[in-house]
Design a protein around this motif. Structure first.
Motif, short mmCIF file in Angstrom:
data_model
loop_
_atom_site.label_atom_id
_atom_site.label_comp_id
_atom_site.label_asym_id
_atom_site.label_seq_id
_atom_site.Cartn_x
_atom_site.Cartn_y
_atom_site.Cartn_z
N GLU A 160 0.86 -1.18 0.00
CA GLU A 160 0.00 0.00 0.00
C GLU A 160 0.90 1.23 0.00
OE1 GLU A 160 -4.36 1.26 1.69
OE2 GLU A 160 -3.06 0.11 3.04
N ALA A 219 -0.01 -2.73 5.54
CA ALA A 219 -0.77 -1.63 4.95
C ALA A 219 -0.37 -0.32 5.60
CB ALA A 219 -2.27 -1.87 5.13
N GLN A 253 -5.87 -3.75 4.40
CA GLN A 253 -5.84 -2.49 3.66
C GLN A 253 -6.32 -1.40 4.61
OE1 GLN A 253 -5.06 -1.78 -0.14
NE2 GLN A 253 -3.73 -3.19 0.97
#
Length: 425
Positions: free
Chosen positions: A205, A272, A328
């Motif tokens: 990410e 993430a 995420q």
């Protein structure tokens, strides 16, 4: 894609039962829906337009030339919604170019003027393009393998400044690299490798802070996919000219995956990252302390631009064999509003679910909300969950009003078939 790019996916057609959208009782999210059409879709992504009601979804679709055209074994397909996901337009296959046989790893972002930025893989070439007509047509492809001279390029991850002038694409060729653009993605400069070890790196990410610092969360595993892994953050304070790397967590050997065709590192630890409006940086990662044991989810924050990090905070310890994975992380409209989505098997070894939790300024995580709340609709679904996560990543975006858009894959095994499911709330 983790490890294997082109897979011999099954061509079985699943009978899909229509699921009527409805509010999931007490959660604030609609009942999950499947991307319609009965296609074998996996590993999706989602992005929102900060200046309008447009939402975009992209997925990797299996089924060969009959589905993808252009001689493709599998392709990346994008669609757009002009009304925040209430209805959706037609599917469009992403540009492939001559002699490309497969597409993977879709990445999407939308600039403040509505331009769609995308990165993905055409075979082992990581490419980038933009669209100003909602994903129907695309600018000429920027090919980072050709530009870098590397033997292959793998797993892109995209981060942009709000206007889209600054574009960063992290990728690997086993080692970690970042391509940086400061002219809205027209031209790029590719960094030297950001690591100094012999591990295999995956970007997972990216985020650009209000002060312009760019961050990517990454995992670094042994070349075999076995043994311990590191969870790291790379950051640049000079527009991508130089990069610093810091380890924020470690994990022992990943839980095993035993379904058909599963890669050795499918349940490998992932990491993430997000930055809120005040510049606070958060990482959320899964890790285990016992080799092959279930993983827990942890979070750490930084208030000094990623120079130092808080102690690890436990977010979730629920799980049967695999535990938590596939995180995420996004932020909401206000400072301190962090939102996390992940998948775990707390309901049983063949009963995975997607979950959502938030952390407010008090530092306390909310009770996880089950997003995969349709108890039927495909052969891999039951009241307890779905048999197997389908794809190595899920997609998560938050619009300016604070609405969450999530999308993930569910299947009967690693090699499928399966489908992509989504919700908002």
């Amino acid at each position: 894609m983790r490890r294997i790019l082109t897979l011999g996916f099954a061509t079985v057609v699943l009978a899909v039962i229509a699921v009527t959208p409805a509010a999931a009782r007490g959660t604030g999210f609609s009942t999950e829906q499947i991307w319609p059409g009965g296609a074998d879709n996996w590993e999706p992504n989602v992005a929102v337009d900060p200046s309008s009601s447009y939402v975009y979804q992209m997925t990797t679709r299996y089924g060969g030339s009959k589905v993808c055209g252009q001689g493709l074994k599998h392709c990346n397909v994008i669609r757009a919604s002009s009304n925040r996901g209430s209805t959706w337009g037609a599917d469009h296959v992403m540009p492939a170019g001559a002699n490309v046989t497969a597409q993977n790893d879709p990445e999407l972002k939308v600039t403040s003027n509505g331009t769609v930025d995308a990165a993905w893989m055409n075979d082992y070439d990581v490419v980038f393009a933009t669209s100003t007509d909602h994903g129907v047509s695309w600018s000429p492809l920027v090919n980072f393998r050709l530009q870098s001279g590397l033997h292959f390029t793998d797993k892109p991850m995209l981060a942009i400044s709000p206007t889209g002038q600054d574009v960063y694409v992290a990728f690997n060729a086993s080692d970690s690299y970042v391509a940086s653009s400061h002219d809205f993605g027209k031209t790029f400069t590719i960094s030297a490798k950001t690591n100094s070890d012999s591990l295999y790196w995956f970007a997972e990410e990216g985020a650009v802070a209000p002060n312009g610092t760019v961050f990517f969360s990454e995992s670094a595993e042994q070349q075999s996919g076995l043994g311990p892994a590191e969870l790291a953050v790379i950051r640049s304070t000079d527009g991508g000219a130089t990069w610093q790397s810091s380890v924020v967590g470690t994990s022992q050997e990943r839980p095993p995956c035993t379904t058909a065709g599963c890669t050795v590192d499918f349940y490998g630890a992932q990491n993430a990252i997000a930055v809120d409006r005040a510049g606070t940086v958060m990482v959320a990662y899964d890790a285990n302390s016992v080799p092959d044991g279930p993983a827990s989810m942890y979070a750490r924050t930084s208030s000094d631009n990623g120079a130092t990090w808080s102690a690890a905070q436990t977010v979730s310890t629920a799980g049967t064999l695999v535990g938590a994975d596939f995180p995420q992380l996004e932020t909401g409209p206000t400072a301190g509003d962090f939102r996390l989505a992940f998948i775990d098997d707390r309901n049983g070894s063949a009963a995975f679910n997607a979950w959502f939790t938030t952390r407010s300024g008090t530092g306390v995580w909310s009770a996880p909300v089950r997003l995969s709340n349709a108890t039927s609709g495909a052969p891999y679904k039951s009241a307890a969950g779905f048999v197997q996560p389908y794809g190595d990543y899920l997609g998560f975006a938050v619009d300016g009003s604070g609405t969450n858009y999530l999308i993930w894959g569910e299947g009967i095994s690693y090699t499928g078939p399966g489908g992509v499911w989504f919700t908002k709330g």
